[in-house]
Enzyme design. Structure first.
Site, PDB file in Angstrom:
ATOM      1  CB  THR A 172       4.570  -4.850  -7.194  1.00 42.64           C
ATOM      2  OG1 THR A 172       3.201  -5.194  -7.427  1.00 42.64           O
ATOM      3  CG2 THR A 172       4.639  -3.679  -6.229  1.00 42.64           C
ATOM      4  CG  ASP A 230      -5.842  10.006 -21.963  1.00 42.59           C
ATOM      5  OD1 ASP A 230      -5.388  10.728 -22.879  1.00 42.59           O
ATOM      6  OD2 ASP A 230      -6.709   9.132 -22.130  1.00 42.59           O
ATOM      7  CG  ASP A 278      -5.467   0.698  -7.981  1.00 41.44           C
ATOM      8  OD1 ASP A 278      -4.754   1.512  -8.604  1.00 41.44           O
ATOM      9  OD2 ASP A 278      -5.201  -0.524  -7.888  1.00 41.44           O
ATOM     10  CE  LYS A 303      -5.787  -2.500  -4.971  1.00 38.41           C
ATOM     11  NZ  LYS A 303      -6.306  -2.756  -6.353  1.00 38.41           N
ATOM     12  NE  ARG A 352      -3.416 -12.588  -5.778  1.00 34.34           N
ATOM     13  CZ  ARG A 352      -2.619 -12.685  -6.823  1.00 34.34           C
ATOM     14  NH1 ARG A 352      -2.756 -13.691  -7.669  1.00 34.34           N
ATOM     15  NH2 ARG A 352      -1.687 -11.781  -7.045  1.00 34.34           N
ATOM     16  CE  LYS A 406      -2.190   0.182 -10.768  1.00 32.46           C
ATOM     17  NZ  LYS A 406      -3.400  -0.532 -10.312  1.00 32.46           N
TER      18      LYS A 406
END
Length: 232
Positions: free
Chosen positions: A119, A64, A59, A32, A211, A61
């Site tokens: 999340t 608009d 990614d 990603k 991570r 997002k």
């Protein structure tokens, strides 16, 4: 369609991400590319990683007015990514416009998925910050249904919601789930989390892991652990 693990390469420079990907001499992971890396390096970083043989989830997002999103998706479709996304909060009309822009003249296109709720968002923040008073699971399902109506391939959602998304929108409607951590790991700033094995059991199609892999002492071993728990 098989399940897969997507590594969130949330690095700030080309050198950092390439040094990380150099560790993977065997299996080439699905990666990603998010805002930080894309804004730092521009579209060329997508081309460089793609040239190494990796699948890419871009990614960004988008959110608009429909025409702007349509034109932006037309540009992104030329980068040969495998998946990209937008915010379902942009409305069905915006999602339909995005799909039009993303579809190439030959009819091919990357997978397009919608973000339902981040999340990092929980019920309290949704009510106090966004003034959305409905239960968060009801909001997520409503956004997911809107994405399905618009013709999208799936949604980004918490692994806690993946099973219900499939019940609501069908088994072929993809669930891409961040918020995945090992049982013995730190949950960081995520509010709604699950282990890879639990995500598999509840019906996630793709898990996005950052991570726990990128910050691991042995990232390749951590990645293979995710594959073993989620895919095998």
């Amino acid at each position: 369609m098989g399940k897969d693990v997507i590594i969130a390469c949330d690095f700030s420079s080309k050198d950092q991400v390439m040094n990380f990907l150099d560790k993977f001499t065997g299996r080439k992971p699905f990666v990603k590319i998010g805002m930080e890396l894309f804004y730092a390096e521009g579209p060329q970083i997508v081309k460089d990683i793609k040239a190494r043989g990796h699948k890419i989830f871009l990614d960004l997002k988008l959110h608009d007015i429909p025409n702007t999103v349509k034109k932006s998706m037309a540009v992104l479709s030329g980068l040969d990514v495998d998946m990209t996304n937008l915010h379902a909060a942009g409305t069905i009309t915006m999602m339909q416009a995005a799909l039009e822009g993303l579809t190439r003249p030959d009819g091919s296109r990357p997978l397009l998925i919608a973000v339902t709720q981040l999340t990092s968002t929980d019920q309290e923040r949704m009510e106090n910050d966004l003034l959305i008073k409905e239960p968060i699971d009801k909001v997520v399902m409503h956004y997911a249904k809107n994405a399905a109506v618009a013709g999208l391939d799936g949604v980004v959602c918490s692994p806690l919601e993946a099973g219900k998304v499939h019940e609501t929108c069908g088994e072929k409607f993809l669930t891409v789930t961040p918020g995945v951590r090992f049982a013995d790991g730190d949950i960081g700033d995520q509010k709604r989390v699950m282990t890879p094995a639990e995500a598999k059991k509840i019906g996630s199609d793709y898990i996005v892991v950052g991570r726990p892999i990128t910050a691991a002492e042995d990232p390749v071993a951590a990645y293979e652990r995710c594959i073993a728990e989620f895919c095998d």
